[in-house]
Design a protein around this motif. Structure first.
Motif, short mmCIF file in Angstrom:
data_model
loop_
_atom_site.label_atom_id
_atom_site.label_comp_id
_atom_site.label_asym_id
_atom_site.label_seq_id
_atom_site.Cartn_x
_atom_site.Cartn_y
_atom_site.Cartn_z
N UNK A 168 0.83 -1.21 0.00
CA UNK A 168 0.00 0.00 0.00
C UNK A 168 0.86 1.25 0.00
N UNK A 238 6.10 -6.97 11.65
CA UNK A 238 4.76 -6.52 12.02
C UNK A 238 4.49 -5.04 11.72
N UNK A 241 3.62 -4.70 8.13
CA UNK A 241 2.26 -5.16 7.83
C UNK A 241 1.25 -4.08 8.18
N UNK A 242 1.39 -3.47 9.35
CA UNK A 242 0.42 -2.47 9.76
C UNK A 242 0.68 -1.11 9.11
N UNK A 262 -2.01 -14.84 3.38
CA UNK A 262 -3.14 -14.56 4.26
C UNK A 262 -3.95 -13.37 3.75
N UNK A 263 -3.33 -12.56 2.91
CA UNK A 263 -4.03 -11.41 2.36
C UNK A 263 -3.49 -10.08 2.83
N UNK A 264 -2.45 -10.11 3.67
CA UNK A 264 -1.86 -8.86 4.14
C UNK A 264 -1.17 -8.15 2.97
N UNK A 265 -1.12 -6.81 3.02
CA UNK A 265 -0.56 -6.04 1.91
C UNK A 265 0.97 -6.03 1.92
N UNK B 121 1.54 4.50 16.63
CA UNK B 121 2.57 4.35 15.60
C UNK B 121 2.13 5.00 14.28
N UNK B 123 0.65 5.53 10.88
CA UNK B 123 -0.47 4.80 10.30
C UNK B 123 -1.12 3.85 11.30
N UNK B 325 -7.21 -8.76 9.00
CA UNK B 325 -5.92 -8.46 8.40
C UNK B 325 -5.36 -7.22 9.06
N UNK B 326 -4.16 -7.32 9.59
CA UNK B 326 -3.61 -6.18 10.32
C UNK B 326 -3.25 -5.06 9.38
N UNK B 327 -3.05 -5.39 8.11
CA UNK B 327 -2.70 -4.36 7.15
C UNK B 327 -3.87 -3.50 6.72
#
Lengths: 360, 554
Positions: A168, A238, A241-242, A262-265, B121, B123, B325-327
């Motif tokens: 993203x 991590x 990911x966030x 899993x689908x994380x960006x 943090x 975002x 999803x954490x993203x």
């Protein structure tokens, strides 16, 4: 007054329950401790019978593993189902596994140690912690260099180190390590802590192996550019990911692939100048209290079943005849730096110290 | 148990009590100090001193002390207005406020600070809720942020102490001042503050000791910003390769010395600043009614404090435990109960960790209740030397930072000469928790015991009751509430203890605290957060039940 008496009755019954649980659990604890003593005769018994015989193995095997937790649990379950043995397993980072072994030096309890860093395994061998297992089944099918000549270290799986980024936030992913010193990545990059993550240490020492002392200028420049050291691999990944960070460098690839699946960006690239593929060694400890069971465990790690589990966890299977999962990069497609494991294992400690001085 | 033993010095009971406490607590602590003075197996205090004076150590020590001071300042700034409002105004009549204010303290610090990290943090949740804060949030990842998190976690201690003593001052002194024409500021400066100073100092020193002994927040947030303190360094040196037990024990000794010094200061100070504010006249407390402005200001203040101390961490914890999803952040449809389902499915690693926690906590609480009651009965009025020693030893674990005891227990039980093979077993975990939390039972039971009149026992003896009969039928029933309170306290705290669990659990065993911590480190943050929600709710429910039962009795 009456109410009070009633309440007191309740308190009393509460305590009764507590007492009962005490005696019940006390009983449990004592069976537990008698279990502790039990494996001794059992393993002595099976020592006479080689594992190839049909005689049923018994007892337990104690495994200290720096594996990805999910995979380690699946291997544990698979091994228990197959052999009927009990596995006692400690999971931690490579640093924590080594520390635990060191702390227990006077009373060793572990049979098998699995690390995430090949050079750390080599130094353990050199320091006489491990023993050979020459008859390991399928060891001949491992990649070249993923098992040592004396058959102490078995690289049953491996990870490659790459640049993982948040899709993203990043449109044009960096193509090489040195790109990350560019101003557009200021403050946006994580690197795992080499004192906790064996694989990160391997990248640092592999890089220095190819470029020599001048290699440090990359790490100095990275530090200048606000690269932060963040725990072991998961802790470094991590925030990416966030979206708190954009990129993690020298992170293990299988974590990126699992998160992506899993689908994380997130996605991963392998740097153009090359990287390190890091076989994860499984070793039998010299003082292994349950030696025969330990050998069975190594055989299981190299079996078709366990190798498939490895591939499913997006790691690179150690055996050449087992392909890696189809939606990830295969071993032969990854460009490597020029490094020598011997050099890396000899200099690992110094490099860790110097890296800490740069980054702390 | 001898109810009469007060007269005989060093009765069998006292000897047994001391005999229990010495190997459990005193020897391990001595080993820490001894080990810190050894170099390569040789007694060599001078070289050992060199380790202490090494440049890295000095900065860690100064970090620790600086953090302690700043958190005391931060907690004071939060707690003082809260305490004043609760003691002097109608806000204090709201009973729920008391329960709510304790919540931050009940939240395990490593979870709370993880919540803060996710919230602040880049975002993170705050930026998603209010994008304009993007410029501010990086500022949070500094010493200031660390102090903020720890202050909001520890202020309840200070609040409780200040509120009680402000209430005790009573209206009389202030009214007398007002009658003679003193304004609010003058009354505050010349009456309230001097009278409060003693108890404030007690609270402040307590917060200071808690801060320097704290492991969870520095281990999660402090490491992120490169702020290393004694506890995190001790843990790193003992559990991460290359390990260095010599240096770890040296740091542990420094930490031990620092906290014992503070406790000593505290006892000196509390003797010096003691005022007799409880006269024979009885207390009149008449909470002042607030006008609209004052009311909204006060409630606004309380609201902000609660929002920051509870709202922020719990928002993040709960949201993170529900994220698919954490993203994808707070996007609609990104929520699932899946993590809870996986945790609670029979036989999953998380479920095992949870049942381990409960099992260990039950055992530890029960042992602690039995041993603690015995010790409290031996201590009684703390009259003889033996009783005083027992009292001192049994309260040591409360005084000494947990990580120091943990290091001591490792040194003692993992020593080559230790004949009892307890290390790395289930029993070791139970023993550790019992040692850690014994002081709670001892204190609760001691408090109950001090309320019993000796006449009760004399009456029992007049009617020919044996010692055992008197204990069983008179003392025990009357002490039960204290015992049960201690039991529940031990249960709640040991269900979430982190540092001892990290260092002393047998290899194959996880409890909820280590499970959460390792999820942050190696696994899935969402699973860790779901576990956090479960553990905190479980222990809070138990505390609420306890509170309810307590108020029933009254």
């Amino acid at each position: 007054m009456k109410k009070q008496a009633l309440m007191r009755g309740k308190w009393a019954s509460l305590l009764m329950i507590a007492m009962l649980t005490l005696s019940a659990c006390g009983g449990q604890a004592s069976t537990q401790s008698s279990n502790q003593g039990a494996p001794e005769p059992a393993s002595a018994q099976s020592a006479e019978a080689p594992p190839s015989e049909t005689k049923k193995p018994s007892g337990k095997v104690v495994v200290y593993t720096a594996g990805p937790a999910g995979l380690a649990d699946k291997i544990l379950e698979g091994f228990q189902a197959k052999t009927g043995l009990t596995v006692e397993q400690f999971q931690g980072t490579t640093g924590k596994v080594l520390a635990r072994l060191e702390a227990e030096k006077s009373n060793p309890v572990a049979d098998i140690v699995v690390l995430a860093s090949w050079p750390s395994g080599m130094s353990m061998k050199q320091e006489g912690w491990t023993q050979a297992y020459t008859e390991a089944v399928h060891a001949d099918r491992l990649y070249d260099g993923w098992v040592d000549e004396d058959r102490h270290l078995f690289g049953y799986s491996a990870s490659a180190l790459g640049i993982t980024y948040n899709t993203k936030l990043v449109d044009n992913p960096p193509s090489d390590w040195s790109d990350l010193t560019d101003a557009q990545w200021t403050g946006a990059v994580n690197i795992p802590d080499p004192s906790l993550s064996g694989s990160a240490l391997d990248f640092v020492s592999g890089y220095l192996n190819q470029y020599g002392e001048s290699g440090w200028s990359l790490f100095d420049a990275l530090k200048q550019n606000g690269v932060t050291m963040a725990g072991a691999n998961q802790e470094a990944l991590d925030p990416v990911v966030t979206g708190a960070k954009s990129v993690v460098m020298a992170g293990v690839d299988y974590m990126a692939y699992s998160a992506k699946a899993k689908g994380e960006p997130v996605d991963i690239v392998y740097p153009a100048s090359g990287t390190v593929i890091n076989p994860r060694p499984a070793m039998i400890l010299k003082d292994a209290p349950n030696l025969d069971n330990a050998k069975l465990f190594i055989d299981y790690l190299l079996s078709d079943e366990a190798q498939a589990l490895v591939a499913n966890a997006y790691l690179l299977p150690g055996r050449t005849d087992v392909p890696a999962k189809e939606d990830r990069t295969q071993v032969e497609e990854i460009k490597l730096l020029q490094y020598d494991w011997n050099w890396m294992s000899e200099n690992g400690d110094d490099i860790t110290t110097q890296f800490m001085n740069v980054f702390k | 148990m001898q109810v009469r033993s007060g007269r005989t010095r060093f009765s069998w009971g006292t000897s047994l009590a001391i005999g229990l406490l010495v190997p459990a607590i005193v020897i391990p602590l001595c080993l820490v100090i001894l080990n810190s003075l050894m170099v390569d197996g040789q007694f060599d205090p001078l070289t050992a001193l060199g380790v202490v004076l090494a440049p890295g150590v000095a900065s860690v020590l100064s970090n620790t002390l600086l953090l302690g001071l700043l958190v005391v300042a931060g907690a004071t700034a939060i707690a003082f207005p809260m305490a004043y409002l609760a003691a002097k105004t109608e806000l204090g009549e709201k009973r729920w406020l008391d329960v709510v204010i304790i919540i931050p303290f009940m939240t395990p610090p490593y979870i709370g600070s993880m919540g803060w990290i996710l919230f602040m943090q880049p975002r993170g949740f705050l930026e998603e809720l209010a994008p304009w804060t993007a410029a501010l949030t990086p500022q949070f990842f500094s010493l200031g942020g660390l102090v903020t998190i720890m202050s909001f976690h520890l202020y309840p201690f200070l609040y409780l102490m200040l509120r009680n003593s402000i209430q005790r001052i009573g209206q009389g002194y202030e009214e007398a001042g007002a009658l003679h024409g003193a304004g609010f500021g003058y009354r505050l400066r010349r009456i309230v503050i001097p009278l409060l100073f003693g108890s404030y100092l007690m609270g402040a020193l307590l917060v200071f000791v808690k801060t320097i002994a704290e492991f969870g927040t520095p281990a999660t947030f402090g490491r992120k910003i490169g702020f290393y303190v004694l506890t995190t360094e001790i843990h790193r040196l003992t559990s991460s390769w290359p390990i260095d037990f010599g240096k770890a024990t040296a740091l542990a000794s420094i930490l031990l010395t620092a906290s014992l010094t503070v406790w000593y200061l505290q006892s000196v100070m509390s003797r010096k600043f003691r005022y007799q504010t409880l006269g024979g006249k009885g207390l009149r407390t008449r909470p002042s009614r607030l006008r609209l402005l004052g009311k909204s200001l006060s409630w606004g203040y309380v609201g902000i404090v609660l929002l920051l101390s509870i709202g922020v961490p719990y928002f993040s914890i709960i949201v993170a435990s529900l994220q698919k999803l954490r993203g994808n952040g707070l996007a609609w449809g990104n929520f699932t109960l899946d993590h809870y389902a996986r945790l609670l499915s029979w036989g999953s690693p998380g479920f095992k960790a949870l049942t381990n926690s409960i099992g260990l906590a039950l055992l530890a609480a029960t042992f602690a209740a039995v041993i603690g009651t015995f010790l409290a009965l031996q201590i009684r009025g703390s009259a003889t030397k033996g009783q005083k020693t027992t009292d001192l030893f049994s309260l040591l674990p409360n005084t000494v930072p947990g990580i120091v005891i943990a290091v001591g227990l490792v040194l003692f039980w993992n020593a080559k000469w230790m004949p009892i093979p307890l290390y790395n077993t289930y029993g070791m975990a139970v023993l550790t928790y019992v040692v850690f939390f014994l002081p709670y039972t001892v204190q609760y039971v001691k408090a109950s015991f001090s309320q019993l009149d000796d006449k009760l026992f004399q009456a029992g003896r007049v009617y020919g009751g044996t010692d055992w009969y008197i204990f069983r039928r008179i003392a025990l029933p009357l002490l039960l509430p204290g015992i049960v309170a201690g039991w529940m306290m031990t249960f709640t705290i040991s269900a979430r203890e982190l540092v001892a669990s990290l260092m002393l659990l047998p290899p194959s065993m996880h409890v909820s605290a280590t499970y959460i911590f390792s999820q942050f480190e190696q696994g899935e943050v969402s699973m860790g957060m779901a576990m956090a929600v479960l553990t905190v709710s479980l222990t809070t429910i138990i505390l609420v039940i306890m509170n309810q039962l307590e108020s029933y009795r009254k």
